[in-house]
Design a protein around this motif. Sequence first.
Motif, PDB file in Angstrom:
ATOM      1  N   VAL A   1      69.588 108.083 -63.566  1.00 11.35           N
ATOM      2  CA  VAL A   1      69.768 108.846 -65.192  1.00 11.35           C
ATOM      3  C   VAL A   1      69.587 107.716 -66.150  1.00 11.35           C
ATOM      4  CG1 VAL A   1      71.154 110.169 -66.669  1.00 11.35           C
ATOM      5  CG2 VAL A   1      70.860 111.058 -64.077  1.00 11.35           C
ATOM      6  N   THR A   2      70.578 106.886 -65.974  1.00 10.67           N
ATOM      7  CA  THR A   2      70.385 105.892 -67.028  1.00 10.67           C
ATOM      8  C   THR A   2      69.331 104.933 -67.067  1.00 10.67           C
ATOM      9  OG1 THR A   2      71.861 104.255 -65.821  1.00 10.67           O
ATOM     10  CG2 THR A   2      73.045 105.776 -67.094  1.00 10.67           C
ATOM     11  N   GLU A   3      68.515 104.646 -66.206  1.00 12.27           N
ATOM     12  CA  GLU A   3      67.464 103.729 -66.236  1.00 12.27           C
ATOM     13  C   GLU A   3      66.463 104.112 -67.370  1.00 12.27           C
ATOM     14  OE1 GLU A   3      65.093 100.686 -65.781  1.00 12.27           O
ATOM     15  OE2 GLU A   3      66.891 100.986 -64.455  1.00 12.27           O
ATOM     16  N   PHE A   4      66.350 105.728 -67.577  1.00 10.58           N
ATOM     17  CA  PHE A   4      65.445 105.998 -68.495  1.00 10.58           C
ATOM     18  C   PHE A   4      65.891 106.613 -69.703  1.00 10.58           C
ATOM     19  CE2 PHE A   4      63.400 106.083 -64.270  1.00 10.58           C
ATOM     20  CZ  PHE A   4      62.330 105.027 -64.365  1.00 10.58           C
TER      21      PHE A   4
ATOM     22  N   VAL B   1      63.987 100.804 -55.837  1.00  6.16           N
ATOM     23  CA  VAL B   1      62.858 101.265 -55.256  1.00  6.16           C
ATOM     24  C   VAL B   1      62.756 102.855 -55.731  1.00  6.16           C
ATOM     25  CG1 VAL B   1      61.868 102.063 -53.070  1.00  6.16           C
ATOM     26  CG2 VAL B   1      62.792  99.652 -53.458  1.00  6.16           C
ATOM     27  N   GLY B   2      64.104 103.560 -55.662  1.00  8.60           N
ATOM     28  CA  GLY B   2      64.091 104.931 -56.205  1.00  8.60           C
ATOM     29  C   GLY B   2      63.791 105.162 -57.315  1.00  8.60           C
ATOM     30  N   THR B   3      64.125 104.368 -58.312  1.00  9.52           N
ATOM     31  CA  THR B   3      63.640 104.781 -59.818  1.00  9.52           C
ATOM     32  C   THR B   3      62.111 104.434 -59.911  1.00  9.52           C
ATOM     33  OG1 THR B   3      64.367 102.485 -60.428  1.00  9.52           O
ATOM     34  CG2 THR B   3      65.923 104.406 -60.941  1.00  9.52           C
TER      35      THR B   3
ATOM     36  N   LEU C   1      55.861 101.113 -69.156  1.00 10.14           N
ATOM     37  CA  LEU C   1      56.259  99.713 -69.184  1.00 10.14           C
ATOM     38  C   LEU C   1      57.493  99.167 -68.159  1.00 10.14           C
ATOM     39  CD1 LEU C   1      55.338  96.980 -70.597  1.00 10.14           C
ATOM     40  CD2 LEU C   1      57.182  97.409 -72.418  1.00 10.14           C
ATOM     41  N   SER C   2      58.179 100.352 -67.748  1.00 11.91           N
ATOM     42  CA  SER C   2      59.385 100.096 -66.751  1.00 11.91           C
ATOM     43  C   SER C   2      58.620  99.780 -65.354  1.00 11.91           C
ATOM     44  CB  SER C   2      60.480 101.414 -66.882  1.00 11.91           C
ATOM     45  OG  SER C   2      59.630 102.197 -66.042  1.00 11.91           O
ATOM     46  N   ALA C   3      57.524 100.427 -65.015  1.00 14.65           N
ATOM     47  CA  ALA C   3      56.906 100.608 -63.689  1.00 14.65           C
ATOM     48  C   ALA C   3      56.913  98.875 -63.232  1.00 14.65           C
ATOM     49  CB  ALA C   3      55.693 101.262 -63.481  1.00 14.65           C
ATOM     50  N   PRO C   4      56.088  98.184 -63.832  1.00 17.16           N
ATOM     51  CA  PRO C   4      55.947  96.620 -63.408  1.00 17.16           C
ATOM     52  C   PRO C   4      57.123  95.873 -63.371  1.00 17.16           C
ATOM     53  CG  PRO C   4      54.604  97.000 -65.564  1.00 17.16           C
ATOM     54  CD  PRO C   4      55.321  98.441 -64.971  1.00 17.16           C
ATOM     55  N   LEU C   5      57.996  96.157 -64.478  1.00 16.78           N
ATOM     56  CA  LEU C   5      59.179  95.293 -64.614  1.00 16.78           C
ATOM     57  C   LEU C   5      60.221  95.719 -63.295  1.00 16.78           C
ATOM     58  CD1 LEU C   5      60.810  93.248 -66.277  1.00 16.78           C
ATOM     59  CD2 LEU C   5      62.033  95.180 -67.485  1.00 16.78           C
ATOM     60  N   ILE C   6      60.363  97.064 -62.947  1.00 24.42           N
ATOM     61  CA  ILE C   6      61.229  97.443 -61.994  1.00 24.42           C
ATOM     62  C   ILE C   6      60.769  96.806 -60.748  1.00 24.42           C
ATOM     63  CG2 ILE C   6      62.139  99.362 -60.766  1.00 24.42           C
ATOM     64  CD1 ILE C   6      62.182 100.993 -63.404  1.00 24.42           C
TER      65      ILE C   6
ATOM     66  N   ALA D   1      61.656  93.096 -60.792  1.00 23.65           N
ATOM     67  CA  ALA D   1      62.906  92.871 -60.235  1.00 23.65           C
ATOM     68  C   ALA D   1      63.355  93.236 -59.171  1.00 23.65           C
ATOM     69  CB  ALA D   1      63.915  94.035 -61.325  1.00 23.65           C
ATOM     70  N   GLY D   2      62.633  94.383 -58.482  1.00 23.54           N
ATOM     71  CA  GLY D   2      62.985  94.740 -57.059  1.00 23.54           C
ATOM     72  C   GLY D   2      62.604  93.798 -56.062  1.00 23.54           C
ATOM     73  N   ALA D   3      61.217  93.316 -56.404  1.00 23.16           N
ATOM     74  CA  ALA D   3      60.714  92.335 -55.248  1.00 23.16           C
ATOM     75  C   ALA D   3      61.640  91.070 -55.359  1.00 23.16           C
ATOM     76  CB  ALA D   3      59.500  91.770 -55.699  1.00 23.16           C
ATOM     77  N   TYR D   4      62.362  90.572 -56.779  1.00 19.23           N
ATOM     78  CA  TYR D   4      62.935  89.429 -56.985  1.00 19.23           C
ATOM     79  C   TYR D   4      64.286  89.555 -55.949  1.00 19.23           C
ATOM     80  CZ  TYR D   4      65.718  85.851 -59.227  1.00 19.23           C
ATOM     81  OH  TYR D   4      66.810  84.821 -59.257  1.00 19.23           O
ATOM     82  N   LYS D   5      64.972  90.950 -56.355  1.00 17.95           N
ATOM     83  CA  LYS D   5      66.255  91.118 -55.484  1.00 17.95           C
ATOM     84  C   LYS D   5      65.925  91.233 -53.945  1.00 17.95           C
ATOM     85  CE  LYS D   5      68.617  93.322 -59.349  1.00 17.95           C
ATOM     86  NZ  LYS D   5      69.989  92.679 -59.169  1.00 17.95           N
ATOM     87  N   GLY D   6      64.860  91.714 -53.543  1.00 20.75           N
ATOM     88  CA  GLY D   6      64.642  91.981 -52.178  1.00 20.75           C
ATOM     89  C   GLY D   6      64.278  90.491 -51.716  1.00 20.75           C
ATOM     90  N   LEU D   7      63.753  89.572 -52.227  1.00 18.60           N
ATOM     91  CA  LEU D   7      63.604  88.191 -51.726  1.00 18.60           C
ATOM     92  C   LEU D   7      64.914  87.402 -51.605  1.00 18.60           C
ATOM     93  CD1 LEU D   7      61.710  85.737 -51.064  1.00 18.60           C
ATOM     94  CD2 LEU D   7      61.607  85.240 -53.317  1.00 18.60           C
ATOM     95  N   GLU D   8      65.785  87.661 -52.621  1.00 13.43           N
ATOM     96  CA  GLU D   8      67.109  87.178 -52.537  1.00 13.43           C
ATOM     97  C   GLU D   8      67.768  87.761 -51.493  1.00 13.43           C
ATOM     98  OE1 GLU D   8      71.128  86.957 -55.502  1.00 13.43           O
ATOM     99  OE2 GLU D   8      69.131  87.721 -56.451  1.00 13.43           O
ATOM    100  N   LEU D   9      67.866  88.925 -51.160  1.00 12.96           N
ATOM    101  CA  LEU D   9      68.363  89.677 -50.160  1.00 12.96           C
ATOM    102  C   LEU D   9      67.843  89.019 -48.861  1.00 12.96           C
ATOM    103  CD1 LEU D   9      70.309  92.185 -48.995  1.00 12.96           C
ATOM    104  CD2 LEU D   9      68.117  93.311 -49.013  1.00 12.96           C
ATOM    105  N   TYR D  10      66.904  88.629 -48.497  1.00 12.29           N
ATOM    106  CA  TYR D  10      66.160  88.048 -47.469  1.00 12.29           C
ATOM    107  C   TYR D  10      66.691  86.548 -47.184  1.00 12.29           C
ATOM    108  CZ  TYR D  10      62.732  85.922 -44.438  1.00 12.29           C
ATOM    109  OH  TYR D  10      61.975  85.512 -43.126  1.00 12.29           O
TER     110      TYR D  10
END
Length: 267
Positions: free
Chosen positions: A15-18, A49-51, A191-196, A199-208
């Motif tokens: 909800v708060t993302e948008f 990923v959900g948003t 504009l949120s799509a490429p940034l999310i 961010a998701g890819a960055y956090k996913g790499l950090e998780l890995y």
Amino acid sequence: MGLDYIVMLAVIQGVTEFLPISSSAHLILPAQLLGLADQGLAFDVATHVGTLMAILFYFRRDFSLLTYAWLRSFRGGRSSQHSRLGWALVIGTIPAVLAGLAFNNLIEQHLRSTLVIAATTILFGLLLWFADAKRTESRKNRDLNLKDVLIIGCAQALALIPGTSRSGITITAGLMLGLTRQSAARFSFYLSAPLIMAAGAYKGLELYQNGDQAAWSAVLVGTAVAAISAYACIHWFLKILDRVGMLPFVIYRMILGATLLGLYWYL
């Protein structure tokens, strides 16, 4: 994490993302003020990923057209409204990506506090109110030029500071540039799509790299709930935007900011 906590955090993210009220503020606060456990990196990736799924599916036709036109521009295709919008999204994302890489550690260590969140919630809420009150609504997204896109992109970079609100600050910038409410909101969502995604890819790499073990049931529930709540939020926000404007969200931010200040001083 219990199922109720997972659902609560996923709904908050979705909800708060948008909405122009700051997703980061609402996700940080449960852990800081209620003494609840941090949701963890895997859950952050899941809600991103959900948003992302929600925004891509809701605007699936728009993204299909602009992606096709943008790719055609590499092969010498004629410039069109959609190809220009595709380039606008790429260019507008760059400031936030660069700022994130440069200042991520500083933000994580020094700016994720209740006092900072309270201050930015109030400050950027008032700026949103000013932009909406003084709007001219003389332009649409097709009228955006390179300077406009860079201004909105730099505004999006400010949203790395918790409490700012990515959607709030980009809508504010759009309104100040003369966009209609609908155009400002839609460009903010686009504009949120490429940034999310970044961010998701960055956090996913950090998780890995950290080798964290994900609780897959929590990840799947978080992804699904964030996607559903984000989709509903986008639809609802665009439906009521012209009728109610930004004032209800500004009032909410003032109340939230004042409450946070009170908690900061008295806890």
